[in-house]
Design a protein around this motif. Structure first.
Motif, mmCIF file in Angstrom:
data_model
loop_
_atom_site.group_PDB
_atom_site.id
_atom_site.type_symbol
_atom_site.label_atom_id
_atom_site.label_comp_id
_atom_site.label_asym_id
_atom_site.label_seq_id
_atom_site.Cartn_x
_atom_site.Cartn_y
_atom_site.Cartn_z
ATOM 1 N N LYS A 76 0.810 -1.222 0.000
ATOM 2 C CA LYS A 76 0.000 0.000 0.000
ATOM 3 C C LYS A 76 0.843 1.271 0.000
ATOM 4 N N ALA A 77 2.064 1.191 0.504
ATOM 5 C CA ALA A 77 2.954 2.356 0.528
ATOM 6 C C ALA A 77 3.741 2.517 -0.774
ATOM 7 N N SER A 78 3.592 1.577 -1.703
ATOM 8 C CA SER A 78 4.400 1.596 -2.921
ATOM 9 C C SER A 78 3.841 2.560 -3.974
ATOM 10 N N ILE A 79 4.704 2.957 -4.847
ATOM 11 C CA ILE A 79 4.328 3.820 -5.982
ATOM 12 C C ILE A 79 3.385 3.056 -6.909
ATOM 13 N N LEU A 80 3.640 1.777 -7.098
ATOM 14 C CA LEU A 80 2.799 0.970 -7.982
ATOM 15 C C LEU A 80 1.367 0.888 -7.467
ATOM 16 N N PHE A 81 1.203 0.713 -6.166
ATOM 17 C CA PHE A 81 -0.145 0.675 -5.595
ATOM 18 C C PHE A 81 -0.869 1.976 -5.891
ATOM 19 N N ARG A 82 -0.220 3.107 -5.698
ATOM 20 C CA ARG A 82 -0.855 4.408 -5.968
ATOM 21 C C ARG A 82 -1.194 4.548 -7.451
#
Length: 102
Positions: A76-82
């Motif tokens: 959830k903290a990753s760039i990909l998730f965003r």
């Protein structure tokens, strides 16, 4: 383990994330019709995507339940998730506003 997350998972997720952003960069830097470019590359990219996603899934499924929360927070903290969360389809799956992903 790093912060309660198995190193193998971090490596697989980093690889999956890199694959995603490499393809996004290729598409953005492509000169010409993006639809044709996607159509021409879809079969190869789909195989690569499935390989990376399956590798990541195999990493995740073997961890004990107590490891799942740190892994979920890492994702959830990753760039990909965003990046995925920006899309209506994935936002619906993640938020489940009616109690289910449909």
């Amino acid at each position: 383990m790093k912060n309660g997350i198995p190193i193998e998972f971090i490596e697989a997720y980093t690889r999956f994330e890199k694959w995603h952003f490499d393809k996004k960069s290729q598409l953005q830097n492509h000169k010409g019709n993006n639809f044709d470019y996607l159509k021409d590359n879809f079969e190869t990219w789909e195989k690569e995507y499935r390989f990376e996603a399956n590798l990541l899934g195999r990493q995740f499924k073997y961890y004990a339940t107590e490891n799942n929360l740190p892994i979920k927070e890492y994702v959830k903290a990753s760039i990909l998730f965003r990046e995925y969360y920006k899309t209506p389809y994935y936002k619906q799956i993640i938020d489940k506003p009616r109690g289910y992903a449909g």
